[in-house]
Design an enzyme around this catalytic site. Structure first.
Site, short mmCIF file in Angstrom:
data_model
loop_
_atom_site.label_atom_id
_atom_site.label_comp_id
_atom_site.label_asym_id
_atom_site.label_seq_id
_atom_site.Cartn_x
_atom_site.Cartn_y
_atom_site.Cartn_z
CB ILE A 109 47.41 39.74 27.26
CG1 ILE A 109 46.36 38.73 28.09
CG2 ILE A 109 48.87 39.29 27.00
CD1 ILE A 109 46.56 37.29 27.60
CG ASN A 122 39.66 45.16 39.72
OD1 ASN A 122 38.85 45.64 40.15
ND2 ASN A 122 40.52 45.91 38.93
CE LYS A 148 38.90 27.13 43.08
NZ LYS A 148 37.53 26.45 42.81
CD GLU A 185 42.47 29.56 29.72
OE1 GLU A 185 42.56 29.31 28.41
OE2 GLU A 185 43.90 30.07 29.93
#
Ligand code: FES
Ligand code: FES
Lengths: 176, 704
Positions: free
Chosen positions: B463, B588, B658, B662
């Protein structure tokens, strides 16, 4: 009602190609591109001139395609994101967006790039903006503040602004 | 794909996006851009009352209009089965739960015809009084059974009241956050087409596998009858986490009209149909010794839900794991109003919760006369305060120290309201960030092709996160080949069950499944020749995820902001931001940096601009478009820098990844609010920090 009361023929030059379209008078330039020419690179983020996702070049100047009725564009030259790269070569602004990761979801990106291409041209012509210190100066230096001001009609909800400004700066320096 | 920096292995190497050329040339197609033959257009008609019933739908007049094919409404729409989400039971009853609810779908041959007909459709209502007034003392406030996704509503450790009474320093303040709208740039859209009994949908979502399950249940279909495709998705931020109205309506209309149908929401409709972040009212009490050692944290959060579906934001959960304390109480209250259903928006829980907690911590630092970074370090817990669980890793202090260094925190004069630059007062602020680092079961398939290349299939969704590219790096490392040898295919429900791109759990979950599949493929391939159709191995991490030990798993970060406040106009401008994060292994760096900057940018936007304003008379938002609901634009966003500290954590998943979707937004508004206090000496406890709020609270300067 006779059909011609609702539809008209319009001739457009889109990305260098002559197009003859028979369109509903209510069709916006954006929908003409997306629905009738399958040029879906121009995006619809709001359809109300509030986001810039639909930015294209009309006779070389940037415009929100969602705010233009297609039949009113008779004879105009339209350049969309699909028309910026020629012969498989990316436009320097497109390449700069890739190199500096100037996008995330990509939905605002065609509008950002078309806008940026026009910004470079406007600066080249010496057009001042609201943050130009000396509006009479012949040269406009596209520093970060100028780029941010001139690109503010193009929203990016992913928050790629920082990288977009870097990309546009790089393209400006590259003499694009 | 260009490798910008060379590294031994691919993971950790900055790599430009695989789909980059498609996205900068306009070739990337999103859900509403598939040109199917005979495509019809569905335009949604939404309610114009705050609550009541549909009395009549004037469909006959509309069907006579040019090009109109169908008008679907509660009286004629196909019946649906509850998929466990009542917001998807569209056009099933005459009830109108709120403004902007779906009351009809008009389908026509062209978009213009459908839009004109939708506008002309007369719907009459039996109106009932609505209640959209969100207040902490609402008589219908109740205690939800649990909060999103499955946290306890209340937790109590020790006696916070006694600890507060005995404390030398107490901060007791109420913070509010407004309704915030996800406003992904691509409006939710679906193109649906039936071939006999088989449905294919091109849909804008964060998880094709999850949307498929909703469609299977809604329409009572078999698994092999539905395929959901979502190759490119124009942002989501939680609002596309599960199925939304367009996929239901387009699938329904395509079946009824026997034509492919596209349904795209308007920007305005997104304000009532795809979820949003609930407004919150948060009462926060901190008690401490004079040295800033916390003895009580008491966090009470109020939020709203709709009458259609209960969604309880986990606002106070952050206070259960952030700081050491002898006593702790965290509680949630909820009220069901006649409003659209709130859902997930980037960092649900932590985003609003951190505004209250991290602002209150700054107030405590001020009250104790302790530097706010030092105060946080003094209250660093050794185990998770509420559960007593060990942390899998916790690098908050490292982030704060690294950030302080890079931001130039050490020269800071703590006194507020003393720095001036012309008409601007200047200040700096800090806040901590955190988000759970969870992993969910996923499947993936890896194929060794006869030509020596590899193909990986996983129902991931990109997304804007860079997932496609990151997974290519992960697969390349697992296979021990160059990324150019691997094709990663995503966004297709045919590839099997997988976690959605949500909850910062996408990468951690997919990476595990992809790595397992690749490793098993190498074993398999060593044993036999590759046949013409290749060798395919699938992996499912369900058992491994279930077997994970009980630990507290979180990412952390430190947010810094410098602001300038014009005390005559009340305008706040952010001059620079810095975020230092700890999120395990960064797959990345190029796209990770972008994603974290993106979160911080949305945090800046939330701090200063965003609020959907509910009008109590109409029950509707008065600013439901991008002209009225302001999101940060280019000119609002200054230099934002991001860095991270090294963190190795193999307890989160074997790859040590992780999620970072958010984390970047958490704490950013508090850092800015704390900087505004430092600039002006006045606390801003309500978001957004609008000019009128700054002017109202700040003594006017008497010199021009
Ligand atoms: S779609 Fe034209 S400005 Fe938003
Ligand atoms: S890249 Fe997603 S909106 Fe700009």
């Amino acid at each position: 009602m006779a059909d011609h009361a609702q539809r008209s023929t319009v001739e457009l030059k889109v990305n260098g190609d002559d197009q003859v379209l028979y369109l509903d008078h209510r069709t916006t330039l954006l929908d003409a591109l997306r629905e009738h020419l399958d040029l879906t690179g121009s995006k619809k983020g709001c359809d109300h001139g509030q986001c810039g996702a639909c930015t294209v070049l009309v006779d070389g100047r940037r415009a929100n395609a969602c705010l233009l009725l297609a039949v009113a564009q008779q004879g105009r030259e339209i350049t969309t994101i699909e028309g910026l790269s020629t012969g498989g070569e990316l436009h320097p602004v497109q390449q700069a967006f890739i190199d500096h990761d100037g996008f995330q979801c990509g939905y605002c990106t065609p509008g950002q790039i078309c806008s940026a291409v026009a910004v470079l041209d406007e600066a080249e012509r010496g057009w001042p903006s609201a943050v130009t210190a000396d509006v009479a100066a012949a040269d406009v230096r596209l520093d970060a503040a100028e780029i941010r001001e001139r690109m503010s009609g193009n929203l990016c909800r992913c928050g790629a602004y920082v990288n977009i400004v870097t990309a546009v700066s790089a393209a400006a320096k590259g003499g694009a | 794909m260009t490798v910008i920096e060379k590294a031994e292995q691919q993971v950790g190497t900055s790599t430009t996006r695989i789909e980059a050329v498609d996205k900068v040339t306009g070739a990337a197609r999103y859900a509403g851009e598939y040109p199917l033959d005979e495509l019809a257009h569905g335009v949604v008609v939404t309610s114009t009352i705050g609550r009541g019933r549909v009395a009549s739908v004037g469909a006959d007049e509309i069907l006579a209009m040019p090009g109109v094919i169908a008008v679907l409404h509660h009286g004629n729409a196909p019946r649906l089965h509850d998929p466990g989400d009542a917001t998807l039971l569209l056009l099933q009853a005459d009830t109108v739960p709120h403004q902007g609810a779906v009351v009809a779908l008009v389908v026509a041959s062209s978009l213009e015809q459908a839009r004109a007909a939708a506008e002309a459709l007369v719907v009459t209502y039996d109106e009932e009084p609505h209640d959209v007034g969100f207040t902490a003392d609402h008589p219908k406030m109740y205690v939800p059974d649990h909060v999103n996704p499955a946290f306890d509503t209340e937790t109590v450790i020790g006696d916070v009241d006694a600890a507060t009474q005995a404390a030398e320093v107490v901060v007791d303040a109420t913070y509010t956050t407004p309704t915030q709208q996800n406003n992904a740039m691509e409006p939710h859209a679906t193109t649906a087409t039936w071939h006999g009994d088989h449905l294919t949908v091109f849909d804008s979502n964060q998880g094709a596998a999850s949307v498929k399950q909703s469609i299977v249940k809604l329409f009572g279909l078999d698994q092999d009858q539905v395929r959901v495709l979502s190759e490119h998705v124009g942002g989501g931020f939680g609002s596309k986490g599960t199925a939304r109205a367009p996929v239901v309506l387009a699938s329904m209309a395509a079946r009824t009209t026997e034509r492919p149908v596209r349904v795209a929401l308007s920007r305005q409709q997104m304000f009532s149909l795809v979820g949003y972040r609930t407004p919150t009212i948060q009462q926060m009490r901190l008690a401490a010794g004079r040295d800033g050692t916390i003895t009580a944290i008491d966090h009470l959060a109020y939020s709203q839900t709709s009458t259609v579906l209960e969604f309880a934001e986990q606002t106070a959960v952050i206070s259960r794991m952030m700081y050491a304390t002898e006593t702790l109480r965290s509680r949630h209250r909820l009220v069901a109003l006649d409003v659209p259903t709130p859902r997930w928006m980037r960092a649900p829980g932590e985003a609003p919760g951190s505004f209250a907690l991290e602002s209150a911590i700054d107030e405590l630092a001020e009250a104790c006369g302790v530097d706010p970074i030092e105060l946080r370090i003094r209250n660093e817990p050794t185990t998770e305060p509420e559960s007593g669980l060990a942390f899998s890793s916790r690098s908050l202090v490292a982030c704060l120290r690294e950030g302080a260094q890079r931001f130039g925190w050490h020269d800071r004069d703590p006194r507020p309201g003393i720095r001036q630059d012309g008409r601007w007062l200047l200040g700096t602020g800090v806040a901590a960030a955190t988000y759970p680092a969870r992993t969910a079961p996923s499947t993936a398939a890896a194929t060794a092709e006869p030509d020596g290349r590899f193909t990986v299939r996983v129902t991931a969704s990109d997304i804007g996160t860079g997932a496609r590219t990151a997974l290519t790096l992960v697969a390349a490392d697992a296979l021990g080949v160059a990324p150019g040898q691997v094709t990663v295919l995503i966004g297709d429900s045919e590839f099997g069950q997988a976690m959605i791109a949500g909850g910062s759990m996408g990468m951690s979950s997919w990476t595990w499944a992809v790595t397992d599949a690749c490793h098993e493929l190498l074993v398999e391939r060593a044993q036999r020749e590759i046949p013409a159709d290749g060798i395919t191995v699938t992996a499912d991490t369900a058992a491994k995820v279930k077997a994970m030990s009980r630990l507290s798993r979180h990412s952390f970060g430190a947010q810094f902001a410098e602001v300038a406040v014009d005390v005559r106009t009340g305008e706040v401008r952010v001059r620079r931001m810095l975020g230092i994060f700890a999120a395990g292994r960064i797959v990345n760096p190029l796209t990770a940096r972008s994603q974290l900057i993106g979160g911080m940018t949305m945090g800046l936007s939330a701090a200063l601009l965003e609020e959907a304003i509910m009008d109590s008379a109409s029950g509707d938002y008065v600013n439901h478009d991008l002209a009225g609901y302001h999101v940060a634009a280019h000119a609002d966003v200054p230099s934002i820098e991001v860095g991270w500290v090294d963190e190795v954590d193999h307890e989160v998943n074997p790859a040590g990844v992780k999620g970072i979707g958010e984390l970047g937004i958490v704490g950013a508004p508090a850092a800015i609010a704390n900087a505004v206090w430092h600039a002006t000496g006045v606390r801003q406890r309500d978001l957004p920090i609008r000019p009128d709020r700054v002017i109202d609270t700040h003594p006017r300067p008497n010199t021009a």
